[in-house]
Design a protein around this motif. Structure first.
Motif, short mmCIF file in Angstrom:
data_model
loop_
_atom_site.label_atom_id
_atom_site.label_comp_id
_atom_site.label_asym_id
_atom_site.label_seq_id
_atom_site.Cartn_x
_atom_site.Cartn_y
_atom_site.Cartn_z
N THR A 153 5.84 -0.17 -2.03
CA THR A 153 5.06 -0.53 -1.04
C THR A 153 3.82 0.09 -1.17
O THR A 153 3.44 1.33 -0.86
CB THR A 153 5.53 -0.21 0.43
OG1 THR A 153 6.03 1.12 0.47
CG2 THR A 153 6.61 -1.02 0.82
N LEU A 154 2.89 -0.48 -1.92
CA LEU A 154 1.71 0.32 -2.53
C LEU A 154 0.65 0.41 -1.17
O LEU A 154 -0.41 1.18 -1.38
CB LEU A 154 1.21 -0.49 -3.59
CG LEU A 154 1.63 -0.27 -4.99
CD1 LEU A 154 0.96 -0.92 -6.31
CD2 LEU A 154 1.59 1.16 -5.42
N SER A 155 0.92 -0.28 -0.19
CA SER A 155 -0.02 -0.18 0.87
C SER A 155 0.18 1.23 1.56
O SER A 155 -0.64 1.65 2.43
CB SER A 155 0.07 -1.23 1.93
OG SER A 155 1.59 -1.28 2.48
N LEU A 156 1.32 1.86 1.42
CA LEU A 156 1.68 3.09 1.99
C LEU A 156 1.42 4.38 1.07
O LEU A 156 1.52 5.47 1.48
CB LEU A 156 3.07 3.23 2.29
CG LEU A 156 3.47 1.85 3.26
CD1 LEU A 156 5.00 1.99 3.59
CD2 LEU A 156 2.76 1.96 4.39
N GLY B 232 7.89 -3.26 8.66
CA GLY B 232 8.37 -2.20 9.70
C GLY B 232 7.30 -1.64 10.11
O GLY B 232 6.29 -0.96 9.61
N ALA B 233 7.52 -1.39 11.60
CA ALA B 233 6.60 -0.49 12.30
C ALA B 233 6.81 0.77 11.89
O ALA B 233 5.77 1.66 12.00
CB ALA B 233 6.73 -0.89 14.01
N ALA B 234 7.92 1.47 11.69
CA ALA B 234 8.01 2.65 11.75
C ALA B 234 7.20 3.23 10.59
O ALA B 234 6.65 4.40 10.44
CB ALA B 234 9.52 3.08 11.59
N GLN B 235 7.45 2.51 9.47
CA GLN B 235 6.59 3.08 8.21
C GLN B 235 5.18 2.82 8.48
O GLN B 235 4.32 3.98 7.91
CB GLN B 235 6.77 2.16 6.90
CG GLN B 235 6.68 0.74 6.90
CD GLN B 235 7.12 -0.08 5.78
OE1 GLN B 235 8.14 0.47 5.00
NE2 GLN B 235 6.46 -1.02 5.28
N ALA B 236 4.58 1.84 9.17
CA ALA B 236 3.26 1.91 9.43
C ALA B 236 2.94 3.33 10.28
O ALA B 236 1.63 4.01 10.07
CB ALA B 236 2.81 0.94 10.37
N GLN B 237 3.62 3.74 11.08
CA GLN B 237 3.48 4.81 11.89
C GLN B 237 3.50 6.16 11.27
O GLN B 237 2.64 7.16 11.31
CB GLN B 237 4.40 5.13 13.30
CG GLN B 237 4.36 3.99 14.24
CD GLN B 237 5.35 3.90 15.20
OE1 GLN B 237 6.57 4.61 15.22
NE2 GLN B 237 5.37 3.07 16.07
N VAL C 219 -0.40 3.29 8.39
CA VAL C 219 -1.19 2.02 8.24
C VAL C 219 -1.14 0.76 9.24
O VAL C 219 -0.11 0.99 9.74
CB VAL C 219 -0.34 1.57 6.71
CG1 VAL C 219 -0.85 0.03 6.37
CG2 VAL C 219 -0.44 2.45 5.60
N THR C 220 -2.24 0.22 9.49
CA THR C 220 -2.32 -0.85 10.72
C THR C 220 -2.10 -2.22 10.02
O THR C 220 -2.42 -2.47 8.65
CB THR C 220 -3.57 -0.49 11.25
OG1 THR C 220 -4.55 -1.12 10.27
CG2 THR C 220 -3.96 0.91 11.75
N PRO C 221 -1.52 -3.16 10.78
CA PRO C 221 -1.76 -4.38 10.48
C PRO C 221 -3.12 -4.93 9.97
O PRO C 221 -3.08 -5.93 9.12
CB PRO C 221 -1.42 -5.16 11.69
CG PRO C 221 -0.60 -4.11 12.62
CD PRO C 221 -1.29 -2.96 12.14
N GLU C 222 -4.16 -4.38 10.40
CA GLU C 222 -5.44 -4.89 10.33
C GLU C 222 -6.07 -4.29 8.76
O GLU C 222 -6.83 -4.88 7.96
CB GLU C 222 -6.47 -4.26 11.23
CG GLU C 222 -6.50 -4.76 12.50
CD GLU C 222 -5.51 -4.39 13.41
OE1 GLU C 222 -4.72 -5.07 14.06
OE2 GLU C 222 -4.82 -3.28 12.91
N TRP D 269 -3.24 -5.09 4.15
CA TRP D 269 -3.50 -5.96 2.95
C TRP D 269 -4.47 -5.49 2.00
O TRP D 269 -4.23 -5.51 0.97
CB TRP D 269 -3.95 -7.44 3.41
CG TRP D 269 -2.69 -8.10 4.22
CD1 TRP D 269 -2.43 -8.62 5.46
CD2 TRP D 269 -1.29 -8.60 3.52
NE1 TRP D 269 -1.55 -9.18 5.68
CE2 TRP D 269 -0.61 -9.18 4.43
CE3 TRP D 269 -1.01 -8.39 2.18
CZ2 TRP D 269 0.52 -9.68 4.10
CZ3 TRP D 269 0.35 -9.08 1.92
CH2 TRP D 269 1.11 -9.55 2.85
N GLU D 270 -5.49 -4.85 2.66
CA GLU D 270 -6.59 -4.39 1.78
C GLU D 270 -6.09 -3.10 1.11
O GLU D 270 -6.43 -2.76 -0.04
CB GLU D 270 -7.92 -4.09 2.71
CG GLU D 270 -9.07 -3.34 1.99
CD GLU D 270 -9.42 -4.48 1.13
OE1 GLU D 270 -10.55 -3.96 0.09
OE2 GLU D 270 -9.31 -5.50 1.23
N ARG D 271 -5.24 -2.35 1.97
CA ARG D 271 -4.64 -1.34 1.35
C ARG D 271 -3.79 -1.53 0.00
O ARG D 271 -3.64 -0.97 -1.05
CB ARG D 271 -3.71 -0.32 2.21
CG ARG D 271 -4.68 0.61 3.12
CD ARG D 271 -3.82 1.00 4.11
NE ARG D 271 -4.36 1.93 5.11
CZ ARG D 271 -4.65 3.42 5.02
NH1 ARG D 271 -4.40 3.80 3.91
NH2 ARG D 271 -5.35 3.82 5.90
#
Length: 344
Positions: free
Chosen positions: A76-79, A109-114, A118-121, A124-126
């Motif tokens: 998950t490179l976005s994270l 998953g919402a937890a990994q965003a928290q 990282v936000t839904p917005e 993708w750019e991340r």
């Protein structure tokens, strides 16, 4: 066709994390013994998964195996910080003798965003920015770079330098055109999740991948596609396979309901008919994979590495049946390009 065994390391029983992780490593050893081409470990950062650190798990698997290729599913490179991810995976590639392949994606998953803010917005750019830097780090000895989501780099040098130059990176896709377009732009292979829905939305994304691939100037013959499956159990007869797998499928439905998810397929029969689940006799499974191949054109396919409710004996017997009667036919009927050579 080539075959991977993949696990997300779900941990939803009374065993300790130690026991579950050891089982994953043992399953990788079994996959190599039985003739699978690759073994993959997912990355998730929430319950009920123990797959928050794929480089560590895959390093242990590398020490216990010698031939099988090692996959992430997905990284998950976005994270992640692309520099740290590069360092981990370049090290793992050396330790495994050049057996590593990456499947990247934004993750779920919402937890990994928290955890990673990282936000839904911006996810993708991340993912796009992280991949662009990660790709350069693998190819260039020194990198000067500036982006939005991490500190800039000036003539930066990363160690160790890679063994595979470059490593092959797949792009995992479930629902989004963003990841598909990124793969096509760079001329990278695509791995379709193909686990939750009927075939049509996945086929449409693969068709889009091939369209964008050509639009970016790549030779259509060079496009490479893999696809997942939603479950597997083979027996000598379809009746035996369905009878054995039905309680496993019903337990999955119960888990969906417990967490408030409405399943797409409400009966095992419907799942066998319309989903990618492979349950039946060897010939039925061969026919289904060939039918999906006519839509996808895929050369690589994954099965679940875990017993998934089967007893250890049932799990091994089903995988042995796959390798003895199903895989040889599919390898013959669906030509596939060789995987990269393992380094000495």
């Amino acid at each position: 066709m080539r075959f991977l065994a993949i696990t997300l390391i779900v941990h939803d029983d009374d065993r300790s994390p130690t026991e579950r992780l050891r089982e994953v490593v043992d399953n990788a050893v079994l996959a190599e013994e039985l003739g699978f081409d690759g073994f993959g470990v997912g990355e998730r950062h929430e319950r009920p998964f123990l797959s928050s650190s794929p480089p560590v798990v895959l390093s242990h698997i590398a020490a216990r195996t010698s031939r099988i290729r090692l996959f992430t599913a997905v990284t998950t490179l976005s994270l992640l910080d692309p520099v740290r991810a590069y360092e981990d995976y370049a090290t793992l590639d050396h330790l495994s003798g050049g057996r590593l392949e990456l499947i990247i994606g934004k993750g779920n998953g919402a937890a990994q965003a928290q955890l990673f803010h990282v936000t839904p917005e911006d996810q993708w750019e991340r993912n796009r920015e992280g991949y662009e830097l990660f790709r350069r780090l693998w190819r260039e000895d020194r990198v000067t770079w500036q982006g939005r989501f991490r500190p800039s780099l000036t003539d930066a040098e990363t160690w160790p330098r890679p063994l595979q130059r470059p490593i092959r990176i797949w792009h995992g896709s479930a629902t989004s055109k963003e990841s598909v377009d990124l793969a096509a732009f760079y001329g990278d292979p695509l791995f379709s999740a193909n686990v939750t829905n009927p075939i049509d939305p996945y086929a449409e994304l693969i068709e889009y991948y091939r369209e964008r691939w050509a639009a970016y100037g790549h030779d259509p013959a060079d496009a490479l596609v893999g696809a997942g499956t939603a479950g597997y159990y083979a027996a000598r007869t379809s009746q035996e396979a369905i009878e054995t797998y039905r309680p496993i499928f019903e337990a999955r439905l119960a888990l969906f309901r417990k967490v408030g998810v409405d399943p797409v397929f409400h009966t095992l029969e419907d799942a066998i008919e319309r989903s990618s689940i492979l349950v039946g006799s060897p010939q039925q499974i061969i026919d289904k994979v060939l039918r999906y191949h006519r839509r996808f054109g895929h050369e690589v396919m994954h099965l679940h590495a875990d017993a998934d409710g089967l007893t250890p004996a049932q799990h091994r017997a089903a995988l042995e049946l796959f390798q003895s009667e199903i895989a040889p036919v599919l390898r013959k009927e669906i030509p596939s390009r060789p995987f990269p050579e393992v380094s000495a």
